[in-house]
Write a protein that holds these residues in place. Structure first.
Motif, PDB file in Angstrom:
ATOM      1  N   THR A 195       0.073  26.623  28.895  1.00 34.96           N
ATOM      2  CA  THR A 195       1.406  26.355  27.850  1.00 34.96           C
ATOM      3  C   THR A 195       2.210  26.942  28.791  1.00 34.96           C
ATOM      4  O   THR A 195       1.726  28.325  29.186  1.00 34.96           O
ATOM      5  CB  THR A 195       1.426  27.400  26.494  1.00 34.96           C
ATOM      6  OG1 THR A 195       0.591  26.323  25.917  1.00 34.96           O
ATOM      7  CG2 THR A 195       2.626  27.492  26.353  1.00 34.96           C
ATOM      8  N   VAL A 196       3.004  26.771  28.739  1.00 35.95           N
ATOM      9  CA  VAL A 196       4.527  27.393  30.333  1.00 35.95           C
ATOM     10  C   VAL A 196       5.326  27.551  29.244  1.00 35.95           C
ATOM     11  O   VAL A 196       5.938  26.479  28.368  1.00 35.95           O
ATOM     12  CB  VAL A 196       5.500  26.763  31.501  1.00 35.95           C
ATOM     13  CG1 VAL A 196       5.925  27.609  32.113  1.00 35.95           C
ATOM     14  CG2 VAL A 196       3.656  26.180  32.435  1.00 35.95           C
ATOM     15  N   VAL A 197       6.067  29.072  28.676  1.00 34.84           N
ATOM     16  CA  VAL A 197       7.389  28.996  28.206  1.00 34.84           C
ATOM     17  C   VAL A 197       8.440  29.829  28.874  1.00 34.84           C
ATOM     18  O   VAL A 197       7.847  30.823  30.045  1.00 34.84           O
ATOM     19  CB  VAL A 197       6.879  30.460  27.635  1.00 34.84           C
ATOM     20  CG1 VAL A 197       8.212  30.990  26.193  1.00 34.84           C
ATOM     21  CG2 VAL A 197       5.505  29.920  26.598  1.00 34.84           C
ATOM     22  N   ARG A 210      -0.350  38.608  26.923  1.00 36.87           N
ATOM     23  CA  ARG A 210       0.783  37.148  27.394  1.00 36.87           C
ATOM     24  C   ARG A 210       0.850  36.054  25.725  1.00 36.87           C
ATOM     25  O   ARG A 210       0.926  35.491  24.780  1.00 36.87           O
ATOM     26  CB  ARG A 210      -0.426  35.527  27.703  1.00 36.87           C
ATOM     27  CG  ARG A 210      -1.249  36.377  28.853  1.00 36.87           C
ATOM     28  CD  ARG A 210      -2.040  35.383  29.460  1.00 36.87           C
ATOM     29  NE  ARG A 210      -2.890  35.885  30.413  1.00 36.87           N
ATOM     30  CZ  ARG A 210      -4.139  35.511  31.279  1.00 36.87           C
ATOM     31  NH1 ARG A 210      -4.282  33.920  30.554  1.00 36.87           N
ATOM     32  NH2 ARG A 210      -4.628  36.061  32.112  1.00 36.87           N
ATOM     33  N   ASP A 212       2.832  32.281  21.892  1.00 33.84           N
ATOM     34  CA  ASP A 212       1.913  32.619  23.371  1.00 33.84           C
ATOM     35  C   ASP A 212       2.082  32.053  24.697  1.00 33.84           C
ATOM     36  O   ASP A 212       2.398  30.543  24.461  1.00 33.84           O
ATOM     37  CB  ASP A 212      -0.084  31.686  22.465  1.00 33.84           C
ATOM     38  CG  ASP A 212      -0.213  33.296  21.098  1.00 33.84           C
ATOM     39  OD1 ASP A 212       0.105  33.720  21.590  1.00 33.84           O
ATOM     40  OD2 ASP A 212      -1.516  32.686  20.501  1.00 33.84           O
ATOM     41  N   TYR A 213       1.934  32.682  25.381  1.00 36.64           N
ATOM     42  CA  TYR A 213       1.367  31.808  26.694  1.00 36.64           C
ATOM     43  C   TYR A 213       0.575  31.705  28.390  1.00 36.64           C
ATOM     44  O   TYR A 213      -0.202  32.766  27.759  1.00 36.64           O
ATOM     45  CB  TYR A 213       3.252  32.170  27.023  1.00 36.64           C
ATOM     46  CG  TYR A 213       3.161  33.371  28.283  1.00 36.64           C
ATOM     47  CD1 TYR A 213       2.810  33.468  29.304  1.00 36.64           C
ATOM     48  CD2 TYR A 213       3.653  34.491  27.305  1.00 36.64           C
ATOM     49  CE1 TYR A 213       2.682  35.039  29.840  1.00 36.64           C
ATOM     50  CE2 TYR A 213       3.521  36.016  27.696  1.00 36.64           C
ATOM     51  CZ  TYR A 213       2.810  35.934  28.980  1.00 36.64           C
ATOM     52  OH  TYR A 213       2.449  37.767  29.723  1.00 36.64           O
ATOM     53  N   ASP A 214       0.492  30.903  28.480  1.00 28.69           N
ATOM     54  CA  ASP A 214      -0.187  30.767  29.967  1.00 28.69           C
ATOM     55  C   ASP A 214       0.392  31.183  30.972  1.00 28.69           C
ATOM     56  O   ASP A 214       0.365  32.167  31.897  1.00 28.69           O
ATOM     57  CB  ASP A 214      -1.063  29.468  30.126  1.00 28.69           C
ATOM     58  CG  ASP A 214      -2.038  29.364  28.996  1.00 28.69           C
ATOM     59  OD1 ASP A 214      -2.954  29.540  29.172  1.00 28.69           O
ATOM     60  OD2 ASP A 214      -1.508  28.642  28.803  1.00 28.69           O
ATOM     61  N   ALA A 244       5.061  32.807  32.218  1.00 30.87           N
ATOM     62  CA  ALA A 244       6.128  32.839  31.325  1.00 30.87           C
ATOM     63  C   ALA A 244       7.503  33.015  32.254  1.00 30.87           C
ATOM     64  O   ALA A 244       6.823  33.197  34.072  1.00 30.87           O
ATOM     65  CB  ALA A 244       6.076  34.301  30.401  1.00 30.87           C
TER      66      ALA A 244
END
Length: 392
Positions: A4-6, A86, A97-99, A101
């Motif tokens: 996940t990219v935020v 994260r 949540d992100y992997d 950012a």
């Protein structure tokens, strides 16, 4: 497991990075886009709203017109970033949540500790700001008379201050309103980063538009009715707009990332002191060797493409690309007129009009419109850009 990219922010950096990420990732990674507004504002044209609020619909682009259906959009104000867990923290107490950012939150106005400045000035950092300035100028003009005109003072004679002064002058002229406009600058000349040539050209345009210019004397205090200076007499005002500087967003205060005044320190690959966080645009101080990249729309626009690609490379554990800012020139509007300088021929002016150096007139005015239209087309479509043309 899907990463996940935020992306935080819907300014030039955020919107451009989302478009590039969608192209690079091809649906293989979840993209979450977070912003406190559900639209992208073409910020370098926001001053147009001071003159005419109706143009707001042409310079605000709904995020749904920018992103793909696969990208998730969350409307909310970012209040913090927990790099250990994260998590992105929002003002409603929710977290995301992100992997990876990407911090692209933009900036907020800097007041430099000048007493009363924050309490008594208006700013131009959002659509609401521009609408508020319009209303305040309109109300002040309605209460004024020819013998006692409304006093509008704009602090800071950089890009935003100059363009704001030009729009107030257009409002005055189109409405035959009793308004006096004063542009103040602490340094010796307006548009401090510019050459002598463009400074003189801008000064002439502003003076022709009836803008009083005061330079070489800093503001020392602002009260509810007046602005005080180090040397000259105080100026009474009805409307005071401050455009004098930027600093990082409060959301970055206390975040465990290397920063300068809440602007996150980033390398030329946009990597920060945390390997899972990248930073771009005004919210970052991006290493470019001797000097960091300038906090401009042009720089954010250029950087977004590389930042999006580098995030994809980070996910795939591939080497990063470095980014070098290339100054393609400056175009500044003063009402319906404009001045351009040091424009890259590939940027349009040279090919269209065979002009170089500092120039004004139709070439500069058309180029100013074309730059904004090109951006709108890049993130939406040329049809959307065409519809916005008369407001740019």
């Amino acid at each position: 497991m899907t990463a996940t990219v935020v992306v935080l922010g819907a300014g030039y950096a955020g919107a451009g990075a989302v478009k590039q990420l969608e192209e690079e990732l091809n649906g293989s990674t979840e993209i979450v886009w977070v912003s406190d507004t559900d639209y992208h504002l073409v910020l370098h044209e926001s001053h147009r709203v001071i003159r005419d609020p109706s143009v707001q619909h042409k310079i605000t682009i709904p995020v749904e017109e920018i992103k793909s259906p696969a990208t998730t959009f969350v409307e909310g104000e970012v209040t913090g970033l927990d790099v250990d867990d994260r998590e992105v923290e929002l003002d409603d107490g929710e977290t995301i949540d992100y992997d990876y950012a990407l911090v692209a939150l933009g900036s907020q106005t800097a007041y430099y500790g000048i007493p009363g400045l924050e309490e008594h000035s208006m700013t131009l950092k959002s659509l609401d700001d521009a609408l508020d300035i319009h209303e305040r100028v309109k109300e002040a003009a309605e209460d004024a008379t020819r013998s006692d005109p409304a006093e509008v003072v704009i602090g800071g004679a950089g890009l935003s201050g100059i363009q704001s002064a030009g729009e107030v002058a257009e409002f005055r002229d189109r409405n035959n309103a009793p308004i006096e406009i004063t542009l103040v600058e602490a340094l010796e000349e307006i548009f401090p980063p510019g050459s002598d040539e463009i400074q003189q050209a801008l000064r002439e345009k502003l003076e022709d538009a009836g803008v009083n210019i005061l330079t070489d004397d800093p503001i020392t205090e602002a009260t509810a009715e007046a602005i005080e200076f180090d040397e000259r007499d105080a100026i009474d005002y009805d409307v005071f707009v401050w455009t004098g500087g930027i600093t990082g967003r409060d959301a970055m205060d206390g975040v465990d990332l290397d920063n300068e005044h809440n602007r996150v320190t980033a390398s030329s690959t946009f990597e920060t002191s945390d390997e899972r966080v990248f930073a771009i645009g005004d919210s970052a101080v991006i290493d470019q060797g001797d000097n960091p990249a300038p906090p401009t729309a042009q720089a954010a626009w250029q950087a977004a493409e590389v930042a999006g690609e580098n995030l994809a490379r980070a996910i795939d554990d591939r080497p990063m690309k470095t980014w070098r800012h290339k100054d393609k020139g400056t175009v500044i509007s003063i009402g319906d007129e404009a001045v351009a300088t040091e424009v890259d021929p590939g940027f349009g002016a040279g090919a269209l009009f065979d002009v170089v150096g500092t120039f004004g007139g139709m070439p500069a005015e058309t180029l100013k419109k074309a730059i904004a239209a090109r951006w709108i087309a890049d993130i939406t479509s040329w049809n959307r850009a065409r519809k916005a043309w008369d407001a740019l």
